[in-house]
Design an enzyme around this catalytic site. Structure first.
Site, mmCIF file in Angstrom:
data_model
loop_
_atom_site.group_PDB
_atom_site.id
_atom_site.type_symbol
_atom_site.label_atom_id
_atom_site.label_comp_id
_atom_site.label_asym_id
_atom_site.label_seq_id
_atom_site.Cartn_x
_atom_site.Cartn_y
_atom_site.Cartn_z
ATOM 1 N N ASN A 66 -5.558 6.203 -2.044
ATOM 2 C CA ASN A 66 -5.025 6.812 -0.823
ATOM 3 C C ASN A 66 -4.512 8.233 -1.074
ATOM 4 O OD1 ASN A 66 -5.688 4.719 0.829
ATOM 5 N ND2 ASN A 66 -3.715 3.676 0.611
ATOM 6 N N SER A 71 0.821 -1.214 0.000
ATOM 7 C CA SER A 71 0.000 0.000 0.000
ATOM 8 C C SER A 71 0.849 1.256 0.000
ATOM 9 C CB SER A 71 -0.896 0.103 1.239
ATOM 10 O OG SER A 71 -0.968 -1.044 1.971
ATOM 11 N N HIS A 84 -2.955 -3.489 -6.096
ATOM 12 C CA HIS A 84 -3.353 -3.050 -4.754
ATOM 13 C C HIS A 84 -4.848 -3.224 -4.543
ATOM 14 C CE1 HIS A 84 -3.782 0.368 -1.630
ATOM 15 N NE2 HIS A 84 -3.363 -0.718 -1.025
ATOM 16 N N GLU A 134 -6.131 -1.350 -7.776
ATOM 17 C CA GLU A 134 -5.228 -0.477 -8.525
ATOM 18 C C GLU A 134 -4.128 -1.332 -9.154
ATOM 19 O OE1 GLU A 134 -5.516 3.456 -5.676
ATOM 20 O OE2 GLU A 134 -4.123 1.887 -5.101
HETATM 21 P P1 NAD Z 1 -1.145 -9.652 7.581
HETATM 22 O O1 NAD Z 1 -0.194 -9.378 8.672
HETATM 23 O O2 NAD Z 1 -2.574 -9.902 7.921
HETATM 24 O O3 NAD Z 1 -0.622 -10.925 6.760
HETATM 25 C C1 NAD Z 1 0.685 -11.052 6.279
HETATM 26 C C2 NAD Z 1 1.007 -12.542 6.159
HETATM 27 O O4 NAD Z 1 2.233 -12.660 5.438
HETATM 28 C C3 NAD Z 1 1.181 -13.242 7.499
HETATM 29 O O5 NAD Z 1 0.377 -14.400 7.544
HETATM 30 C C4 NAD Z 1 2.670 -13.615 7.531
HETATM 31 O O6 NAD Z 1 2.918 -14.865 8.165
HETATM 32 C C5 NAD Z 1 2.998 -13.712 6.058
HETATM 33 N N1 NAD Z 1 4.395 -13.467 5.733
HETATM 34 C C6 NAD Z 1 5.207 -12.504 6.232
HETATM 35 N N2 NAD Z 1 6.408 -12.573 5.625
HETATM 36 C C7 NAD Z 1 6.352 -13.594 4.734
HETATM 37 C C8 NAD Z 1 7.256 -14.144 3.791
HETATM 38 N N3 NAD Z 1 8.478 -13.644 3.655
HETATM 39 N N4 NAD Z 1 6.848 -15.185 3.038
HETATM 40 C C9 NAD Z 1 5.608 -15.680 3.165
HETATM 41 N N5 NAD Z 1 4.703 -15.215 4.035
HETATM 42 C C10 NAD Z 1 5.060 -14.167 4.797
HETATM 43 O O7 NAD Z 1 -0.995 -8.445 6.549
HETATM 44 P P2 NAD Z 1 -2.100 -7.858 5.538
HETATM 45 O O8 NAD Z 1 -2.927 -6.858 6.253
HETATM 46 O O9 NAD Z 1 -2.761 -8.989 4.817
HETATM 47 O O10 NAD Z 1 -1.168 -7.033 4.544
HETATM 48 C C11 NAD Z 1 -0.403 -7.646 3.554
HETATM 49 C C12 NAD Z 1 0.050 -6.617 2.534
HETATM 50 O O11 NAD Z 1 -1.104 -5.985 1.964
HETATM 51 C C13 NAD Z 1 0.910 -5.493 3.078
HETATM 52 O O12 NAD Z 1 1.849 -5.112 2.117
HETATM 53 C C14 NAD Z 1 -0.088 -4.378 3.328
HETATM 54 O O13 NAD Z 1 0.503 -3.100 3.291
HETATM 55 C C15 NAD Z 1 -1.021 -4.580 2.144
HETATM 56 N N6 NAD Z 1 -2.393 -4.056 2.314
HETATM 57 C C16 NAD Z 1 -3.072 -4.225 3.483
HETATM 58 C C17 NAD Z 1 -4.373 -3.752 3.591
HETATM 59 C C18 NAD Z 1 -5.181 -3.942 4.854
HETATM 60 O O14 NAD Z 1 -6.210 -3.265 5.023
HETATM 61 N N7 NAD Z 1 -4.815 -4.858 5.726
HETATM 62 C C19 NAD Z 1 -4.975 -3.118 2.491
HETATM 63 C C20 NAD Z 1 -4.265 -2.994 1.300
HETATM 64 C C21 NAD Z 1 -2.971 -3.469 1.214
#
Ligand code: NAD
Length: 510
Positions: A198, A127, A148, A160
């Site tokens: 954003n 993000s 995204h 996106e």
């Molecule tokens: P999260 O913490 O819920 O999940 C991340 C997962 O990735 C975890 O299960 C973790 O074990 C796993 N992980 C971490 N490092 C790893 C690796 N090297 N190899 C494999 N697995 C790995 O996070 P999220 O909220 O799902 O966010 C994930 C991505 O999406 C981030 O880049 C975040 O910025 C982006 N994002 C999040 C949101 C939101 O609202 N949560 C919205 C848009 C984008």
């Protein structure tokens, strides 16, 4: 464990890395769309747990009759977990949704590239990181793009597609096609801070905070006007409490810094002390609002004064709501005067001007003067603004009169543009600059803001509804009064206002 089977024309094998909040949603979206999906998470339990959560969501859809049980069986065949990154070797597309950490993402992309075929598309769900910085960890950065999604992925029907500096156009086309094939709107964006949604959403927060900083209104008053008056689903302070000020504060600072300290995105000095004090919002029980047992404690609203038994009112003949104001005066058995000097209360409706300046321009006594926002629909909520010297008896009489038909009233301090004009003009100005810089096509910008942010209108269309000339007047008024370059109007608005054409008008092709 066999590979999942893609079904139907155009079905691909999609890999998802990271089975957290976003990874699960992405798995569900693409498995429902007929693709084979393999999901990997570095934590051994996370993948199976994520998949179980997806199936449980889908089971509840079956129970509600919104998904056929046969379709769920097919999805179970198509979506699988895998135990090593190497199991993603056959994927056509891999979408990364791991922790938001540049070093982790770069390391992962470099490893993935050594596993997959040359044709595999690599996408990141970051993000806030620069997609090109992730792509540059690969030997073939041209195969890398941003993809995204928003949370919750299946319900937020926009994604996106971020074209980084070196991304090949065919990669953008592939990602756009799979997103649209899954029933989401795909918008193509260049690799700029905050991408599209954003970035376009900044104005609500920056201007809301600025209004509170200047003591024009309280957080709940700002929220009331924007939510009830203008139709935002939530005001900025409700939203900040929902996301958590700790998280939002980092986003505000990072977007400001990534835009090389562009004054339009300058964060508010009100925020760091509140973050330091742990006033994050819902999750800590207190933010801009207080929460008890998870419920917001409503702040006390100003009580409505009683209408004086005798009242004489002058309404500026140029007021856009003149007829509605005159009807209120009639129904309240007050007297409408044709000369301001004979009235106890004078009502004006300026655009891009504060109440004090409007009173002086019209030759009114500022102590008798009250301004009413002409932008907020009169039947929904009324914002009443005082000059520096408005007498308290005048304030109370005007408040009582404006509230006399049951429509809620917000009383604010003097400010060029009230609350509504300031926030809308800021949002339109930021959107105009997105269009000017061609960060996205106008149509994509409008759609992404409506779907991604839930605004009632796309920002440029909203500007058209108010009028480009008025938006310009509001921004110029703020610029003149404060001298703050954050209000400098985008040339996109100035030119279209000068030509009298819609703000949706694209640039001529070169
Ligand atoms: P999260 O913490 O819920 O999940 C991340 C997962 O990735 C975890 O299960 C973790 O074990 C796993 N992980 C971490 N490092 C790893 C690796 N090297 N190899 C494999 N697995 C790995 O996070 P999220 O909220 O799902 O966010 C994930 C991505 O999406 C981030 O880049 C975040 O910025 C982006 N994002 C999040 C949101 C939101 O609202 N949560 C919205 C848009 C984008």
């Amino acid at each position: 464990m066999g590979l999942p089977q893609a079904e139907g024309k155009g079905a691909l094998h999609i890999g998802v890395v990271g089975a957290g909040t976003m990874g699960r949603g992405i798995v569900q979206l693409f498995a429902q769309a007929g693709h084979a999906v393999s999901c990997f998470d570095e934590k051994p339990d996370a993948g199976p747990q994520g998949l179980a959560a997806v199936f449980s969501t889908l089971e509840s859809l079956v129970a509600k009759g919104r998904l056929a049980s046969g379709a769920l069986d097919d999805i179970r065949r198509r979506a699988k977990c895998c135990t090593s990154l190497g199991d993603l070797a056959e994927c056509d597309v891999i979408i990364e949704a791991v922790v938001e950490d540049i070093a982790v993402k770069r390391g992962l992309f470099a490893r993935l590239e050594a596993i997959v075929s040359d044709k595999c598309v690599l996408a990141t769900n970051t993000s806030s990181l620069i997609v090109a910085e992730i792509a540059s960890a690969c030997r073939h950065p041209e195969r890398v793009a941003g993809l995204h999604f928003f949370n919750p992925v299946p319900l937020m029907k926009v994604a996106e597609v971020i074209a980084a500096v070196r991304t090949d156009p065919s990669i953008v086309a592939t990602l756009r096609a799979i997103v649209e094939g899954a029933g989401h709107k795909a918008v193509v964006v260049s690799d700029q801070p905050g991408f599209l949604v954003n970035h376009a959403g900044r104005g609500l927060y920056t201007e809301g905070l600025r209004i509170v900083e200047e003591q024009v209104a309280s957080p709940s008053e700002v929220d009331d006007v924007l939510r009830d008056g203008l139709g935002f689903r939530m005001g900025p302070f409700e939203l900040l409490d929902l996301t958590g000020l700790d998280v939002s504060s980092r986003v505000m600072t990072s977007i400001y810094e990534q835009f090389q300290q562009e004054p339009r995105f300058r964060p508010s000095s009100l925020v760091p002390p509140r973050v330091a004090a742990g006033l994050y919002g819902r999750k800590t029980g207190e933010g801009w609002y207080r929460y008890e047992n998870g419920q917001r404690v409503e702040p006390a609203r100003k009580s409505i004064p009683s209408l004086p038994s005798r009242l004489s009112v002058w309404i500026d003949p140029d007021a856009p709501d003149f007829d509605a104001l005159a009807a209120l005066v009639r129904n309240a058995a007050a007297k409408q005067r044709s000369h301001a000097s004979e009235a106890e209360v004078c009502l004006v409706q300026p655009v891009g001007e504060d109440a004090t300046s409007a009173a002086i321009r019209l030759g009114l006594e500022p102590a008798k003067c009250v301004a009413i926002d002409p932008i907020t629909p009169f039947a929904r909520r009324r914002t009443m603004m005082l000059t520096v010297t408005t007498a308290s008896a005048v304030r109370d009489a005007a408040h009582a009169l404006l509230a006399s038909d049951g429509v809620p009233v917000t009383v604010i301090g003097d400010s060029v543009g009230f609350i509504a004009q300031r926030v809308i003009a800021t949002i339109v100005n930021i959107a105009a600059n997105i269009a000017q810089r061609a960060i996205a096509e106008v149509e994509d910008l409008e759609a992404a803001v409506r779907v991604g942010l839930g605004y009632p209108f796309g920002p440029l269309h909203w500007g058209d509804r108010i009028g480009a000339a008025k938006i310009l007047q509001i921004l110029n008024g703020q610029m003149r009064t404060t001298g703050d370059p954050r209000y400098r109007p985008s040339p996109w608005i100035a030119r279209r206002a000068a030509l009298g054409v819609s703000l949706l008008t694209p640039e001529a092709s070169r």
